[in-house]
Design an enzyme around this catalytic site. Structure first.
Site, mmCIF file in Angstrom:
data_model
loop_
_atom_site.group_PDB
_atom_site.id
_atom_site.type_symbol
_atom_site.label_atom_id
_atom_site.label_comp_id
_atom_site.label_asym_id
_atom_site.label_seq_id
_atom_site.Cartn_x
_atom_site.Cartn_y
_atom_site.Cartn_z
ATOM 1 N N ARG A 75 0.845 -1.199 0.000
ATOM 2 C CA ARG A 75 0.000 0.000 0.000
ATOM 3 C C ARG A 75 0.878 1.247 0.000
ATOM 4 O O ARG A 75 1.879 1.309 0.717
ATOM 5 C CB ARG A 75 -0.901 -0.008 1.234
ATOM 6 N N ARG A 144 -1.768 6.656 9.804
ATOM 7 C CA ARG A 144 -1.926 6.073 8.477
ATOM 8 C C ARG A 144 -2.022 7.186 7.422
ATOM 9 O O ARG A 144 -1.818 8.372 7.718
ATOM 10 C CB ARG A 144 -3.180 5.193 8.439
ATOM 11 N N LYS A 228 -3.856 1.330 14.911
ATOM 12 C CA LYS A 228 -3.842 2.265 13.789
ATOM 13 C C LYS A 228 -4.433 3.606 14.201
ATOM 14 O O LYS A 228 -5.265 3.689 15.108
ATOM 15 C CB LYS A 228 -4.626 1.689 12.620
ATOM 16 N N LYS A 230 -5.890 7.346 12.406
ATOM 17 C CA LYS A 230 -6.287 7.931 11.127
ATOM 18 C C LYS A 230 -6.673 9.395 11.285
ATOM 19 O O LYS A 230 -7.397 9.752 12.215
ATOM 20 C CB LYS A 230 -7.447 7.137 10.528
ATOM 21 N N CYS A 451 -15.038 -3.284 -0.031
ATOM 22 C CA CYS A 451 -13.653 -3.618 0.300
ATOM 23 C C CYS A 451 -13.199 -4.769 -0.599
ATOM 24 O O CYS A 451 -14.030 -5.458 -1.207
ATOM 25 C CB CYS A 451 -13.537 -4.005 1.761
ATOM 26 N N CYS A 457 -7.910 -11.045 1.297
ATOM 27 C CA CYS A 457 -7.924 -10.522 2.664
ATOM 28 C C CYS A 457 -8.132 -11.653 3.658
ATOM 29 O O CYS A 457 -9.118 -12.400 3.578
ATOM 30 C CB CYS A 457 -9.014 -9.470 2.825
ATOM 31 N N CYS A 500 -13.730 -1.487 6.366
ATOM 32 C CA CYS A 500 -12.804 -0.705 5.538
ATOM 33 C C CYS A 500 -13.512 0.156 4.497
ATOM 34 O O CYS A 500 -12.979 1.184 4.089
ATOM 35 C CB CYS A 500 -11.805 -1.645 4.855
#
Length: 583
Positions: A75, A144, A228, A230, A451, A457, A500
């Site tokens: 990514r 992120r 994470k 954001k 997603c 995944c 997501c």
């Protein structure tokens, strides 16, 4: 200074121990990368995430008794979705040579490349970096990719400030460890420009315990963040980035002369949850207050330090900042942030109503040039039969050398387009079977998201990207049957509850709960300002039409003028909706 405020007699999670012993994201990744194996160990996988990659296996190719078909997803870190032409062409080439021949625009304005083998990962990451890109911090327990409205308005200073501060915040919170460059670039740190001195000074400025003394990571420390993190930056009224779904959202505020004065601040949003774990939930952010522009870096550090020191490092599914704010309450959270910040946070300032914009089609850029928004179904850039989107994008960028901005609805914006080139760009897209007129796109498709889910995944329990086109076709056919052909709604789908594609903000959210079965969430709004609620826990996909038809008929007969499906569901309530399905 204590990095974790962990409860007594409770052991930190295994991931915390891996981070702490990684020597600032080096081991065991660096050692295992040199080994002639097809995959990494669990410890190395956790470290690999910080470098921008997840290890996956193709579940379509699983054979009992044989090794899994291991491959890596990579990514990009692309603040505000910015992709220079050189980088796009490099990604296009890498996807052909080392990936699965496709690229995917993510719902956080980045690119993902799938299908990379372990032995090729270093080559791919090095090539990305040598073509003005990076993957550092695209995954992992740290800040992120930062989201920004993609519209490249040159005559609207608030949009320019949003882009500027997105880059500055990314720089402020970038990992400072040298591990990334040592492992992937043999120690070569590719510099594309001098860091803003103001940002560098802010990162180094110690006050009220916000920084960790000594070590490579003054903001993150050896353990980085609990989970994470954001961030988004937007402008008043522009909700093209799902403003309520981030750990922190900043709203640009300017004076009448268009000069930046400061930022409204929201915090505590997040979509991830776990099925059958009531302590996990989707949450929209709260208003925290207003910060003057000269104090914004200190406030960011104060919020990050609060999450770093008090976020849950024992139970990972409870580790996002939204749970800290939910457990403490906004006032306690705000008071703790102020103790790091060193002063009171000013009151939140009034804003206009939020509106969703996708910026599809042709627009004036404000300086004589144009920009063009292109819808990309499910964000997947590929060539398939007469539909040659990947080839079309390559030809356009090679011929006109224009940059891209990726959007939060996994679409693409070309900009810096000379008006004389408009017809040629249109022609290339048309020749490759790509629809360029927004009004020609079914609204169900235009406003939908999915997603990737299966087959790659590891968290997916059922299909999403691969099945959503057929789901939308079935819903459209049902609406047509009910004489509701003009109706539209925001539909989002995920293959698991991690959210997501942000299904919990959709008017109709489908969240994978078992093979071929989905939770149904109702009540989000077209402007993405209200959190949807779970309506049923499991709907088999074969029952889609029989499940939705009575709801749509009820909506058709009892809605108010211009009332959206999500607004209708909220007004009448779930009890009334369920009664409509019993008839």
């Amino acid at each position: 200074m204590v990095i974790n405020a962990k409860p007594k007699n409770r052991k930190p999670s295994k991931v915390e121990k891996i981070k702490e012993s990684s020597n600032f994201l080096r081991e065991p990744l660096a050692t295992e990368l040199l080994e002639d194996t097809t995959h990494f160990s669990e410890q190395a996988i956790q470290v690999l995430k910080f470098h921008g990659s997840y290890q996956q296996d193709n579940r379509d190719n699983r054979v009992k008794g044989q090794e899994k078909d291991y491959q890596m997803m990579l990514r990009t870190r692309s603040p505000g979705g910015y992709i220079p032409p050189q980088l796009y062409l490099a990604l296009d080439r890498l996807s052909e040579e080392y990936g699965n021949q496709t690229l995917r625009v993510t719902t956080r304005q980045a690119f993902q490349m799938h299908g990379i083998l372990k032995k090729d990962l270093k080559t791919v990451i090095a090539t990305v970096n040598r073509n003005l890109g990076s993957t550092l911090g695209a995954c992992g327990d740290l800040n992120r990719n930062l989201m920004v409205p993609p519209a490249p308005y040159k005559n609207r200073p608030e949009y320019q400030y949003a882009w500027e501060y997105a880059d500055k915040i990314v720089s402020l919170l970038a990992p400072q460890t040298g591990a990334y460059y040592e492992i992937w670039l043999d120690g070569e740190k590719i510099v594309t420009g001098e860091e803003d001195p103001e940002v560098k000074a802010a990162r180094q400025r110690q006050s009220n315990g916000m920084l960790i003394e000594d070590g490579e990571e003054p903001i993150y420390g050896t353990n980085y963040l609990p989970k994470k993190f954001k961030i988004a930056v937007t402008v008043p009224g522009d909700n093209s980035i799902d403003v309520y779904t981030h750990d922190i959202s900043f709203v640009i505020l300017t004076n009448e002369a268009g000069e930046l004065e400061g930022f409204n601040v929201l915090a505590g949003g997040g979509m991830g949850r776990t099925h059958n774990k009531e302590e996990t939930f989707a949450r929209i952010s709260d208003r925290i207050g207003y910060v003057a522009k000269e104090d914004v870096y200190e406030l960011i550090k104060a919020i990050v330090a609060t999450q770093r020191d008090y976020g849950d490092r024992v139970t990972r599914r409870h580790a996002r900042m939204k749970y800290l704010i939910n457990d403490w309450g906004v006032e306690k959270f705000k008071a703790k942030v102020e103790s790091y910040f060193g002063k009171a946070i000013s009151p939140y300032k009034p804003l206009p109503e939020w509106k969703y914009h996708d910026y599809l089609g042709w627009h004036e850029q404000g300086d004589g040039k144009l920009f063009f928004g292109l819808s990309v179904e499910n964000g997947r850039i590929k060539d398939e039969g007469d539909f040659q989107l990947k080839t079309a994008l390559r030809e356009i960028i090679q011929q006109f050398n224009i940059p891209l901005r990726l959007t939060a609805n996994h679409n693409i914006i070309f900009y810096e387009i000379e008006p004389a080139h408009k017809q040629a760009i249109q022609q290339i897209l048309a020749q490759k079977g790509v629809v360029t007129q927004p009004e020609a796109i079914d609204p169900l498709l235009r406003y939908s998201m999915a997603c990737p889910a299966l087959p790659l995944c590891g968290l997916a329990v059922t299909e999403s990207e691969r099945i959503l086109p057929s789901i939308l076709e079935r819903i459209r056919a049902l609406l047509n049957k009910l004489d509701m052909a003009e109706d539209k709604m925001v539909i989002r789908m995920t293959g698991c509850p991690n959210g997501c594609a942000r299904p919990y903000m959709a008017e109709l959210g489908l969240v994978g709960s078992a093979p071929d079965a989905y939770q149904v969430w109702l009540g989000g709004t077209p402007d993405q300002t209200k959190l949807a609620r779970p309506y049923v826990q499991k709907m088999n996909v074969k029952d889609l039409e029989s499940f939705l038809e009575p709801l749509f008929l009820y909506y058709k007969s009892d809605r108010l003028f211009q009332e959206s499906f999500g607004e209708f569901c909220n007004r009448v309530g779930f009890e009334a909706l369920r009664k409509s399905q019993e008839i």
